[in-house]
Motif scaffolding. Structure first.
Motif, PDB file in Angstrom:
ATOM      1  N   THR A  48       0.831  -1.205   0.000  1.00  0.00           N
ATOM      2  CA  THR A  48       0.000   0.000   0.000  1.00  0.00           C
ATOM      3  C   THR A  48       0.861   1.248   0.000  1.00  0.00           C
ATOM      4  N   LEU A  50       4.007   1.555  -1.053  1.00  0.00           N
ATOM      5  CA  LEU A  50       4.694   1.733  -2.328  1.00  0.00           C
ATOM      6  C   LEU A  50       3.729   2.203  -3.413  1.00  0.00           C
ATOM      7  N   ALA A  51       2.542   1.575  -3.460  1.00  0.00           N
ATOM      8  CA  ALA A  51       1.557   1.924  -4.495  1.00  0.00           C
ATOM      9  C   ALA A  51       1.160   3.394  -4.353  1.00  0.00           C
ATOM     10  N   THR A  52       0.913   3.797  -3.087  1.00  0.00           N
ATOM     11  CA  THR A  52       0.527   5.186  -2.861  1.00  0.00           C
ATOM     12  C   THR A  52       1.660   6.118  -3.276  1.00  0.00           C
ATOM     13  N   MET A  54       3.899   5.559  -5.493  1.00  0.00           N
ATOM     14  CA  MET A  54       3.991   5.611  -6.963  1.00  0.00           C
ATOM     15  C   MET A  54       2.932   6.537  -7.552  1.00  0.00           C
ATOM     16  N   VAL A  55       1.707   6.398  -7.026  1.00  0.00           N
ATOM     17  CA  VAL A  55       0.635   7.243  -7.562  1.00  0.00           C
ATOM     18  C   VAL A  55       0.918   8.712  -7.247  1.00  0.00           C
TER      19      VAL A  55
END
Lengths: 622, 400
Positions: A48, A50-52, A54-55
């Motif tokens: 979560t 890392l994904a956040t 990246m976004v």
């Protein structure tokens, strides 16, 4: 799996999740399952994060790119703006039509029309030879000539083959499409009357600007104001649309109405040409003027010049020598001095003057000769017989100062204010430089340089009640280029009315009894004065041998002159004749007859008495 | 931007479908703008695609198909499909076919050459105008493959040999083949794959160690091909050859500059009349900027941000590894591709053959991207309780 087993994953060494209520040592299997669940949760949390991240990173990137867009929109590079302008903006020039030139009756002397120009873009032609053959055959040009022009400038993108296509060739343009061949319309000046008054009218340059003559004189008045528009074009140069508010209407120039009458001008040119050709003259001028108004009805120059055909003319031919060239007038100058001698009471017309039998030595020692020797002549006869000695004698009575005053009063030595381009003031030396020779030279038209127009204007003054007049090339009565302010002026009385009348009588006798009998007409009472001057040798001083100017200035009718005509034949073939009475007087007679007929002046009644022939008097008409 | 505050609260029906709907709204919006602008940019003096025939054009048909593809894909259960065991898993087969087509596209006579690059295959008769790049297919399949791999090997992804090496070999091979004709897509696949492996449990330092290798490969690819080098130098010095190598970049800048903040107005652009090459495809964004100004430019960015953040919310709500990674991969692919395209158009990056997702003309591109968006939407549903504990047996923890 036990807790003791070394964990390969550093995440597994994370402090146990104390918040997990299910972690209980009493149920090892369940603990392991719980441990797996914990690890999965840790992995999910890492995901979560890392994904956040990246976004968020991408969001920052997008916002940055949008900022870049705004920057490019608001303050683009200067070069970009220029690039856009250069590549996208097309300009169309809309030429303003030049005003026409009209004669006094509204006949078109010069006008501007649309012509087709045929040109070649040599750069995009693949094979010059084929192209030349095709174009040559289609339009009827010499293919060899086209080929030569192309080969000479193989990179030129605008080689004009024809400035003004003929009508047949314009029709042949239809449907003929050859890469490299293009045509466009442009405005051309056209002179429908051709060589009529060519030197007066002048001509325009390639861009339609007046270069000579009237075309130059009233340039600002006649020139049109060009308009134009700018349009947006596609990359292939096809126009897309017109830019808003870019359309500017062209404005046509105004027409100028000349005082010239095309018919009178034609008569003048015809007769002048005939006289010059007959006597093998080098050049000649003929001017027709309305004495009361100064309007120039005709101003002819020989040899002729056609403004439609600039390329085949020389600069000398294009010059309006009626105003630009100065010559020694000779005897045609005598009436001016004669009139002032009478005006000032220094000589009376009937007074006898001793002409010394054709040979006279002045008190200062100057030797003078007359062509025919006379003894005693009345002062009137001095004029009609054109005695140099008689004029010299009276000239000495006037003296330098009065002679100079007379010459100045007649407007010699100054421009006539006709405003014709290139007008010469003539040559009158300042009084300080006059000597005893002048007293005898000036009265017979030597030591002085005049233009043909000055002589004609001078005569107009003398025979029109002595009223000063300014020559004009513009029509007086109609709407002209400039409001004729001269008309409002109070006109100077140069000589008195009576002197004017006496002079007219004397000049009439020149034609009836004197040297100008060749000008005598059965139709109209012509008056005038002949003149035969030698051409001054400007290089060595003195006069050129066998070089003469035969001239005649005169007018008609004698009681109320309608026109004044001056004809000047330069350097006729002396073997054929060179006296003004021989070479110029007949031409003036014919010009006067034709012009007055054309103007509707009633001719004299047919003579009933044979004796009355050649013996017209002022009182003959009733 | 909206972020789901409570990670555990995915059971409420009203909230559950909202993120998917946002994504679909953005996709339909982008496609509509795409159809409109492709027609506007397609205007030409010679005629071209008439704007009046917009609703019967093939672009409109492609967009409709794309929406349909999205709706169908949103009904799929990607998780079940990708986690199948044995020969029935479609993923390896699809990957094989896609790689085969990438190779086939490079064979003269089979592949189509467009703008000097041989990377297209024709779908059906040429007249349909349906060409597609097999590399695009590989792009999406690679996301699915890595997601599936990470799900299978969860808990082992921190290991190099058992974890990230096999997918890296696959990525390396795929990129190695694709890079021959399409450096941009190869780099996109590489970057997305590495990001996905990191999110899937891979060690960042292990992946980071590989970066010199990747950079070397990219450099070699650039040096090997003269036109890439030319693009790079012209990007840095566009004014050296404004009519040649620097032309496209300068015309793109000119389009943006001409539009200004307010834009010239829809249909009023000039650059599309032969000045800006690839105005309907790779450089469509420049035309959007020229005609619609800042509002249009911002609208596109906002739509992509909507997809990113709604997608992130969907992904965070997933409790299965494959769903999460699949979703993130789709987001990364779409987001990065859009950013690269915008970067090229604004001359921040050198020219690449990278389309703007869902906007640049290209039927198969729209359909595939919309389908991928559909897959993202399909993830916006509750996972079954047990799936959360789906842990690979190799870790030794089996669900009770």
């Amino acid at each position: 799996m036990t807790q003791a087993s070394p964990s390969p994953n550093p995440q597994d060494n994370a402090p146990p999740l104390t918040t997990t209520p299910t972690a209980s040592p009493a149920h090892p299997g369940f603990t392991e399952a719980t441990r797996g669940l914990q690890l999965a949760q840790i992995r999910f949390r890492r995901f979560t994060m890392l994904a956040t991240a990246m976004v968020i990173t991408m969001t920052v990137g997008f916002v940055g790119l949008l900022a870049r867009v705004v920057y490019l929109q608001v303050s683009p590079q200067l070069e970009i703006s220029q690039l856009v302008r250069v590549q996208q903006q097309g300009l169309v020039d809309l030429a303003g039509r030049r005003g026409s030139l009209l004669d006094r009756k509204g006949r078109v002397v010069a006008t501007t029309g649309v012509a087709y120009r045929l040109y070649v873009d040599a750069k995009i032609i693949e094979d010059f030879w084929t192209f030349s053959q095709q174009v040559g055959q289609h339009f009827g040009y010499d293919p060899q000539w086209i080929l030569q022009r192309l080969s000479r400038q193989p990179q030129n993108r605008f080689i004009v083959l024809d400035e003004s296509l003929s009508d047949e060739r314009v029709q042949q343009l239809e449907g003929f499409n050859l890469p490299g061949l293009g045509w466009e319309t442009h405005l051309v000046r056209h002179y429908p009357l051709g060589p009529l008054a060519g030197q007066v009218v002048g001509f325009v340059g390639r861009d339609g600007q007046g270069l000579e003559g009237i075309e130059k004189l009233y340039e600002s008045f006649m020139q049109g104001r060009s308009g134009g528009l700018s349009y947006v074009r596609a990359a292939n140069r096809m126009p897309l649309w017109i830019e808003s508010q870019s359309y500017q209407l062209p404005q046509a120039g105004k027409a100028v109405q000349l005082s010239l009458d095309a018919v009178v001008q034609a008569i003048a040119q015809e007769q002048l040409g005939a006289a010059c050709r007959q006597y093998g003259a080098e050049s000649g001028q003929l001017i027709v003027m309305v004495p009361s108004t100064g309007e120039i009805l005709a101003m002819a120059n020989y040899p002729e010049f056609d403004p439609n055909d600039l390329s085949v003319s020389t600069a000398v031919r294009r010059r309006n020598r009626c105003v630009t060239d100065v010559f020694e007038p000779g005897s045609t100058f005598k009436p001016f001095i004669w009139a002032f001698a009478v005006e000032w009471g220094l000589a009376r017309p009937e007074e006898l003057i001793d002409c010394h039998e054709g040979f006279y030595v002045s008190p200062e020692g100057r030797r003078l000769r007359d062509a025919h020797g006379y003894g005693l002549l009345t002062f009137e006869q001095v004029l009609t017989k054109s005695s140099n000695i008689g004029m010299a004698v009276v000239g000495q009575r006037l003296g330098e100062k009065r002679l100079f005053a007379a010459v100045s009063a007649m407007g010699f030595g100054k421009p006539t204010n006709s405003r014709l381009p290139g007008e010469s003031p003539g040559l009158v030396r300042p009084l300080a430089k006059w000597n005893h020779y002048s007293e005898t030279s000036v009265p017979m038209g030597q030591e002085i340089g005049v233009t043909p127009l000055q002589l004609v204007r001078g005569l107009s003054i003398l025979i029109n009640d002595g009223l000063m007049v300014t020559p004009t090339i513009l029509a007086r009565e109609k709407e002209a280029a400039e409001p004729a302010q001269d008309e409002l002026q109070i006109r100077e009385q140069v000589v008195s009315r009576s002197t004017s009348r006496i002079l007219r009588q004397a000049l009439r006798k020149v034609v009836t009894e004197g040297t100008g009998q060749n000008a005598n007409s059965k139709m109209y009472e012509v008056f005038g004065k002949t003149g035969t001057a030698q051409v001054a040798d400007l290089k060595r001083g003195g006069y050129l041998p066998n070089a003469y100017v035969g001239s005649f200035i005169g007018g008609a009718p004698a009681d109320k002159p309608q026109i004044v005509v001056g004809c000047f034949i330069h350097r006729p073939n002396a073997a054929k004749g060179y006296y003004g009475g021989t070479v110029a007087a007949p031409a003036v007679k014919r010009v006067i007859e034709e012009i007055l007929s054309y103007m509707g002046v009633p001719p004299l009644p047919e003579p009933t008495d044979k004796n009355a022939q050649n013996k017209g008097t002022l009182a003959i008409r009733d | 931007m909206w972020i789901e505050p409570d990670l555990g609260d995915w059971s409420k029906v009203n909230d559950k479908m909202r993120n998917g709907q946002i994504v679909m709204l953005a996709v339909v919006g982008l496609l509509s703008l795409g159809v409109l602008m492709v027609h506007s940019a397609g205007m030409s003096v010679e005629g071209g695609a008439a704007v009046s025939q917009m609703l019967t054009s093939r672009h409109f048909l492609h967009a409709l198909t794309a929406v349909l593809a999205m709706l169908i894909a949103s009904r799929l259960d990607a998780q079940k499909l990708l986690m199948r065991r044995g020969w029935t898993n479609p993923l390896p087969w699809a990957m094989l076919i896609a790689m085969g087509m990438v190779v086939a596209a490079m064979i003269p006579g089979v592949g189509l050459t467009i703008n000097g690059a041989r990377r297209w295959l024709s779908l059906g008769p040429r007249s349909w105008g349906l060409t597609f790049q097999p590399s695009e297919m590989v792009k999406w399949l690679m996301v699915a493959a890595i997601a599936a791999w990470c799900a299978r090997r969860q808990g082992m992804m921190h290991r190099f040999v058992q974890g990230i090496l096999p997918p890296l070999i696959l990525v390396g091979f795929a990129c190695g083949v694709i890079v021959i004709e399409d450096l941009g897509t190869a780099m996109l696949i590489g970057v997305v794959s590495v990001g996905l492996l990191a999110a899937g449990g891979g060690r960042v330092w292990q992946l980071g160690t590989l970066s010199p290798v990747a950079a070397g490969a990219v450099l070699a690819a650039i040096m090997h091909s003269p036109y890439r080098l030319r693009r790079l130098t012209s990007f840095m010095h566009p004014w050296e050859d404004p009519q040649g190598a620097g032309y496209q970049a300068l015309q793109s800048l000119a389009a943006i500059a001409q539009g200004g903040i307010l834009g010239r107005g829809l249909g009023n652009g000039i650059q599309k009349y032969g000045y800006l090459p690839a105005d309907t495809s790779d450089f469509l964004y420049a035309i959007i900027c020229e005609e619609l100004g800042l509002p249009g430019a911002a609208l596109v960015v906002v739509a992509f941000l909507m997809i990113l953040w709604a997608g992130l919310a969907i992904v965070r709500n997933r409790n299965d590894v494959v769903g999460r990674l699949l979703g993130l991969g789709i987001l990364l692919t779409v987001g990065l591709q859009a950013m690269v395209n915008l970067g090229v158009v604004t001359v921040v990056l050198p020219t690449k053959g990278i389309a703007l997702p869902l906007l640049s003309a290209g039927g198969t591109g729209w359909i595939m991207t919309a389908a991928a968006m559909g897959v993202l939407v399909s993830l916006d549903r509750p996972t079954e309780e047990g799936q959360m504990l789906e842990i690979h047996p190799a870790v030794g923890v089996a669900p009770a």
